[in-house]
Each structure stands twice: as structure tokens, then as C-alpha cells.
Design an enzyme around this catalytic site. Sequence first.
Site, PDB file in Angstrom:
ATOM      1  N   ALA A   1      17.974  22.881 112.974  1.00 47.08           N
ATOM      2  CA  ALA A   1      18.200  22.190 111.582  1.00 47.08           C
ATOM      3  C   ALA A   1      17.225  23.087 110.627  1.00 47.08           C
ATOM      4  O   ALA A   1      16.246  23.517 111.026  1.00 47.08           O
ATOM      5  CB  ALA A   1      17.626  20.859 111.765  1.00 47.08           C
ATOM      6  N   HIS A   2      17.688  22.957 109.407  1.00 46.42           N
ATOM      7  CA  HIS A   2      16.734  23.622 108.370  1.00 46.42           C
ATOM      8  C   HIS A   2      15.643  22.875 108.386  1.00 46.42           C
ATOM      9  O   HIS A   2      15.317  21.731 108.427  1.00 46.42           O
ATOM     10  CB  HIS A   2      17.638  23.405 107.093  1.00 46.42           C
ATOM     11  CG  HIS A   2      17.209  24.256 105.958  1.00 46.42           C
ATOM     12  ND1 HIS A   2      16.106  23.991 105.111  1.00 46.42           N
ATOM     13  CD2 HIS A   2      17.737  25.473 105.401  1.00 46.42           C
ATOM     14  CE1 HIS A   2      15.708  24.959 104.133  1.00 46.42           C
ATOM     15  NE2 HIS A   2      16.613  25.868 104.137  1.00 46.42           N
ATOM     16  N   PRO A   3      14.614  23.748 108.088  1.00 44.74           N
ATOM     17  CA  PRO A   3      13.248  23.114 108.014  1.00 44.74           C
ATOM     18  C   PRO A   3      12.890  22.101 106.777  1.00 44.74           C
ATOM     19  O   PRO A   3      12.020  21.281 107.011  1.00 44.74           O
ATOM     20  CB  PRO A   3      12.258  24.333 107.685  1.00 44.74           C
ATOM     21  CG  PRO A   3      13.126  25.189 107.154  1.00 44.74           C
ATOM     22  CD  PRO A   3      14.404  25.223 107.695  1.00 44.74           C
TER      23      PRO A   3
END
Length: 400
Positions: free
Chosen positions: A229-231
Site C-alpha cells: 500500500a501507498h504510505p
Amino acid sequence: MKPLEDVRIISLEQYGAGPFGSLHLADQGAEIIKVEDPRTGGDVGRYVPPYAEDEDSLFYETFNRNKKSISLDMSTPSGRAVFEDLVRNADAVYSNLRGDVPAKLKITYDDLKHINPKIVCCSLSGFGMTGPRAAQPAYDYILQGLTGWMDLTGEPEGPPTKSGLSLVDYCGGYVAVLALLTGLHAARRDGVGMDCDVSLYDTALSMLTYPGTWHMNAGFTPVRTHHSAHPSLVPFQAFEAKDGWIVVGCAKEKFWQRLVEVIERPDLGADPRYASFAERQKNAGTLLPELERIIATRTVAEWLTPMTAAAIPCGPINDVSQALQEEHASARDLIVETEHPRYGTLKNLASPVRVGSEQPEYRRAPQRGENSEEILNGVLGYSPERIAELNGEGAFGASA
């Protein structure tokens, strides 16, 4: 003329990072003359398994298309003399050796400026030509660990993980040729060459980009994320469908609003807990499990069709075979062919560098020393007598 047809580069390159960088220059017409040491059998990439036989390998073919090769023993006075004549007739010297080696081989600008004041000497090394690690060997895997990449990669409960590709090497190659072309522009403008000191370490550390900036200025500590997942952007990650995986990314609010319609959950779009980037990130613990449950109910194709129609950023997670068979890869002419005496018709991947409307021409990688006669006669203008003299002095190797 091809975009770089008036550029000649003498290359002391080996393995992956250096040859990968100069490959893109060669495809644009630059004359890349590989100087290969006969004492060691030339570029070590020629021997990388599993697809290697004698001095041919598919690894070597990957990185050395459209180049020329001369077998030259620079440890001999006559071999050094040939090298200096090449420098006299070149625009740049390009190498990817350990950081302290260019000075030892006397291939820096200070060593060569008396021969050609305009020469650009570009060194791509593991740690650069200065600093406490300059004399240390370095490879992509080592640097992915040293610069924090592996700590960022993988599932939260899993071990540190390297990228599936040698991205430090390849990015370093791109940075090196960007530096070389920048230096070449300045040298042609000012009449004075220079050193370009490029390192894989510098490249990898600089590519920490905004997580590095966040850490230095706001104390942010990067962590590994579930399903890549994107941060900060939610949802933007891999999701498992019935028969495979897809990536869905809501990098703008409009994509989130479209997504809730496609998955037939407008209530999620109306929920104040998920009304903005910040709220969705704060409440990812409740939102993402629900999205994962929904996406698991249909196949990859059943999701990609409506998501693509709604212009939501998405795509399948392909294996290598599927990636190479994508229709878009063919439409973009990314698979190219050359003819090889051992491999026959050999497929390779095109450079992504696009300049103008004309397609590059492709020629297989050279055999070691294959272009020696062309270089000695055509580039340097040596007579047969001079070549015989140099050969007798061991310039081209003891068994030349």
C-alpha cells in the site's frame, strides 16, 4: 543523422550498470567503443549464467546492442598508446569500475586532458571517487540494503526484501549517461572537459525522495505496508481478486468517487470517515478490509473492465510472460530483434528513450575484439605495419 551520431565514447564498462547506461546512447546513434581486456576475457557479462556459452551470453546481449568492441591490453605501453589515440579522437571516456580504480588506471580528466582538453571522463562506481567507502566494491543488492530500500520493501511481518530487478544498477546507468551528456554539452560549449563522478550509492540514497524529506524534516519513520500500500494515499495498493491480483490507485479524490460507484458501494463515498485523503488514511484499518472483501468476490477481468471504463488507475499484476505479451508493449515497439551467429533471431527489449519520429536501428552485441580492424584503420588511421608492430608488442593480448 541519428540524434547522437556525432558522439564517440570510449567505454571501459562491464557487467550491468555501466553497459545498461551506454546502451541507450548506442541506440540513439552514439559510437560506443568497448575496450575489453584480453587478459580477463573482456566484459564479465559475457560469462553470466545460466544462458552462457564460450564468450556469448544472453545477459551480455541484453546490455550491449549497437556497440563496437576492441580487445586491448592497457597494461602494456603499446596498449596504453592505442587507448590514448582513441581518447584523442573521442568525446568521452566512460567507465563503471570501483571508485579508486579510474585514478589507478589514469583515466580521469587530469590524466587525459593533455591528450584531449575537451574529453569528458564519466565514472560510474559503487560509492564514488571520494569518501570513506570509495575503495569498497559495491553491487546493487548491497546498496539496496545500505540505503534503506530493503527495509521499506515487503510485507510488514516479513523479512527485508530487495526489488525483483536490479533497480539501483539500472537507475545508476541512467544517471551516469545523464551526467555524461550534461558534461558533453558543457565541453562542446566551453572547450573544456571534466570528470563526472557518479555513484550507485548516491543514486540509491537520492531515490529515497519524499520519505527521506519527511523523515529529515518531520521525523517520519517509513514502515512496510500491507499489500504494498501507498504510505499516505488510501486506497492505493494490491488487491486479491478471485483469480489473481490487481492494483487500484485513488491518487485523486475523483478516482475514489468513481471507485465506490464501480464496486456498488456509494455509501462508502458518503461516509465522512472516508471523505478525504486524510480521513481515509486515518481510517484505513476499517476501509481497506472492506475493500479487500469486495474485490475478492470477482475475477481480475470482471473488475478491470468497469474500472478501466471509469478511468480509474488500475492494472493487473502480471508475471513476466504476461507483461511481455501485453498488446501495448507490441504497439510501442518494445520488443526488438537482432540476428546472432549462436542464437539466431534474438529478441530483446527496446530502450524507452524516444527522440524524434525515426525508429532506432538494432545490431547485436559485438564479439570481443570484433571491430578492432575497423577501429584501428577507420578511427585511428593505423597502417598495417603499425598494427603488426602493436600486435607484436602485446597491445591486443598475448594471443591476438
